[in-house]
Design a protein around this motif. Sequence first.
Motif, mmCIF file in Angstrom:
data_model
loop_
_atom_site.group_PDB
_atom_site.id
_atom_site.type_symbol
_atom_site.label_atom_id
_atom_site.label_comp_id
_atom_site.label_asym_id
_atom_site.label_seq_id
_atom_site.Cartn_x
_atom_site.Cartn_y
_atom_site.Cartn_z
ATOM 1 N N LYS A 50 0.834 -1.205 0.000
ATOM 2 C CA LYS A 50 0.000 0.000 0.000
ATOM 3 C C LYS A 50 0.870 1.257 0.000
ATOM 4 C CE LYS A 50 -4.023 -2.036 2.300
ATOM 5 N NZ LYS A 50 -4.911 -1.991 3.487
ATOM 6 N N ALA A 51 1.899 1.239 0.846
ATOM 7 C CA ALA A 51 2.825 2.378 0.876
ATOM 8 C C ALA A 51 3.505 2.545 -0.472
ATOM 9 C CB ALA A 51 3.860 2.187 1.980
ATOM 10 N N LYS A 52 3.889 1.422 -1.077
ATOM 11 C CA LYS A 52 4.556 1.490 -2.387
ATOM 12 C C LYS A 52 3.622 2.059 -3.443
ATOM 13 C CE LYS A 52 7.088 -1.091 -5.884
ATOM 14 N NZ LYS A 52 7.976 0.071 -6.084
ATOM 15 N N ALA A 53 2.347 1.641 -3.429
ATOM 16 C CA ALA A 53 1.385 2.139 -4.417
ATOM 17 C C ALA A 53 1.215 3.650 -4.288
ATOM 18 C CB ALA A 53 0.046 1.432 -4.242
ATOM 19 N N VAL A 54 1.068 4.133 -3.038
ATOM 20 C CA VAL A 54 0.906 5.574 -2.810
ATOM 21 C C VAL A 54 2.155 6.332 -3.260
ATOM 22 C CG1 VAL A 54 0.646 7.361 -1.033
ATOM 23 C CG2 VAL A 54 -0.767 5.300 -0.943
ATOM 24 N N TYR A 55 3.339 5.792 -2.918
ATOM 25 C CA TYR A 55 4.580 6.486 -3.259
ATOM 26 C C TYR A 55 4.859 6.431 -4.761
ATOM 27 C CZ TYR A 55 9.155 8.484 -2.169
ATOM 28 O OH TYR A 55 10.246 9.325 -2.075
ATOM 29 N N ASP A 56 4.516 5.317 -5.396
ATOM 30 C CA ASP A 56 4.633 5.243 -6.860
ATOM 31 C C ASP A 56 3.757 6.306 -7.517
ATOM 32 O OD1 ASP A 56 6.420 3.187 -6.763
ATOM 33 O OD2 ASP A 56 4.993 1.608 -7.313
ATOM 34 N N ALA A 57 2.540 6.492 -6.971
ATOM 35 C CA ALA A 57 1.629 7.505 -7.513
ATOM 36 C C ALA A 57 2.213 8.900 -7.337
ATOM 37 C CB ALA A 57 0.271 7.397 -6.826
ATOM 38 N N ILE A 58 2.756 9.176 -6.144
ATOM 39 C CA ILE A 58 3.379 10.482 -5.890
ATOM 40 C C ILE A 58 4.509 10.723 -6.887
ATOM 41 C CG2 ILE A 58 4.824 11.759 -4.242
ATOM 42 C CD1 ILE A 58 3.171 10.453 -2.002
ATOM 43 N N SER A 59 5.340 9.696 -7.105
ATOM 44 C CA SER A 59 6.472 9.810 -8.025
ATOM 45 C C SER A 59 6.000 10.087 -9.451
ATOM 46 C CB SER A 59 7.302 8.528 -7.978
ATOM 47 O OG SER A 59 8.366 8.574 -8.897
ATOM 48 N N ALA A 60 4.970 9.357 -9.902
ATOM 49 C CA ALA A 60 4.479 9.520 -11.275
ATOM 50 C C ALA A 60 3.820 10.877 -11.476
ATOM 51 C CB ALA A 60 3.480 8.399 -11.597
ATOM 52 N N ILE A 61 3.049 11.328 -10.499
ATOM 53 C CA ILE A 61 2.363 12.625 -10.610
ATOM 54 C C ILE A 61 3.386 13.756 -10.607
ATOM 55 C CG2 ILE A 61 0.784 14.199 -9.423
ATOM 56 C CD1 ILE A 61 -0.653 11.594 -8.407
ATOM 57 N N ALA A 62 4.410 13.645 -9.729
ATOM 58 C CA ALA A 62 5.464 14.673 -9.686
ATOM 59 C C ALA A 62 6.245 14.701 -10.997
ATOM 60 C CB ALA A 62 6.395 14.419 -8.512
ATOM 61 N N ALA A 63 6.468 13.511 -11.594
ATOM 62 C CA ALA A 63 7.191 13.441 -12.873
ATOM 63 C C ALA A 63 6.402 14.116 -13.987
ATOM 64 C CB ALA A 63 7.476 11.988 -13.232
ATOM 65 N N ASP A 64 5.074 14.202 -13.800
ATOM 66 C CA ASP A 64 4.212 14.868 -14.777
ATOM 67 C C ASP A 64 4.071 16.350 -14.468
ATOM 68 O OD1 ASP A 64 2.701 14.711 -17.114
ATOM 69 O OD2 ASP A 64 0.813 14.494 -16.014
#
Length: 456
Positions: A50-64
């Motif tokens: 769950k933590a990984k999913a949230v952090y992956d989302a943060i990373s992808a959104i920031a990359a955008d």
Amino acid sequence: MSQIINVIEQRREAERDFVNAAFCGIVQRVIEPDAVLAVCPASLLSHDYKAKAVYDAISAIAADHKRPDPVCVWEWIFKHSSDYPPMCAADVADYCTIAIMGSREDSILHLAEVVRREGLKQQAESKLMGLLSDCQRYGNDAAEVAAGAAKLAEQLEDGCTDRADYSLSAIMRRVVVKLESGEAAKPMPTPWSNLNRVLKGGIAPGELAILAARPGVGKTALAGCFGIETARAGHPVMFVSREVKDETVAARIMSREAKIDSRIFREGIQIAPDLMPKIRKAQSLLDSAPIEIIERSIAPMTPREVRRLAKARGQLGLIVIDYLQLMEPDNRSNSREREVAEMSRAFKQLALDCNCPVLLLSQMSRKAEEENREPRLSDLRESGAIEQDADIVIFLHTPRQSLESPSPDVKVKVAKGRSSGAGSCWMRFEKLFSNFYEIPAPLEPTKPQRGKDNGL
């Protein structure tokens, strides 16, 4: 076996704590996503899905080039649900609850470093086990094992490098995003419109402004006026006082607000008991102002301690330090000039790290007073590094004969403005009230011109 299970559970708990703090800090604008991701890339999280999913989302959104928030994080996870075990919106909300560690940038970065270290350790363990497995399976000789170990060391070293994007393209994107969202840094205005005109709006976040004057001209009073009006506007202020007690600074601020003689706080209210209602009213008006006056701390007051105090208070609007020559250096030296130079550079770095203006008060040499002239940059006491490190240098000057006046006219001279340029304005210093207010520039006497009219 139980030891391995304990280690895995500890890493899982560390990832949960880190993602909660980081997500909270990003949403509350305590820290920028890029700063967190530069320390701990998303690829290093692997234990709590769950933590990984949230952090992956943060990373992808920031990359955008967008700012992550709970809604867009949930939308991203829902869109990529096939890549993760089942999650619901409530799971995302659990990682955005108020976290104590998420209220401070240094705490978030500390947790990021812990997870980063454990993630790199996990990668090292996995690759070492692969080397051992190959040795047993293929009977690799010593040279092959050494080559594999050297390659592993190189990969781990590469994993420890700073991954932040420092390219002009990335920086320009951040500038444009902040400009469009209204987050672009604006100068912190002073309470005086004429001085703001000289400074092109005020003192910008990340700038170090030096305020210098000879004793008695009012640099502490002017800094107090700036500090309390900044706090009154809703911007948190930290005022570090090394010259006078915190109660003395507070008394001067109350004297200015109530318009009463500040000497009453020294001589006692019994000499004018009828002023007590005005003092109580001033206390009430200033009670909610977000300003802290720090006279002492648990450690010697060095630039490093000031930075610790500032970071502990979160985002500040202004830091005032009264004054440079009374601070203690982080590292002792046989050269006082070197100590002052290092402190000056440290306070410039403080302004950049805290992303707020730092108003640093400083002494001047007696030379300007002895020569009865306006101060120059070379009059800054003990180190030329002060002039070099400062973005803005402001002098307060009044003629020697005016110092005994209860309300001398003071020239506020901006001798250096890295972004604003130089200039000056005039103020009157009300000593009894520890107050400054603007006045028109005095008329300079005209010199007789040569010509027929004057008989020449």
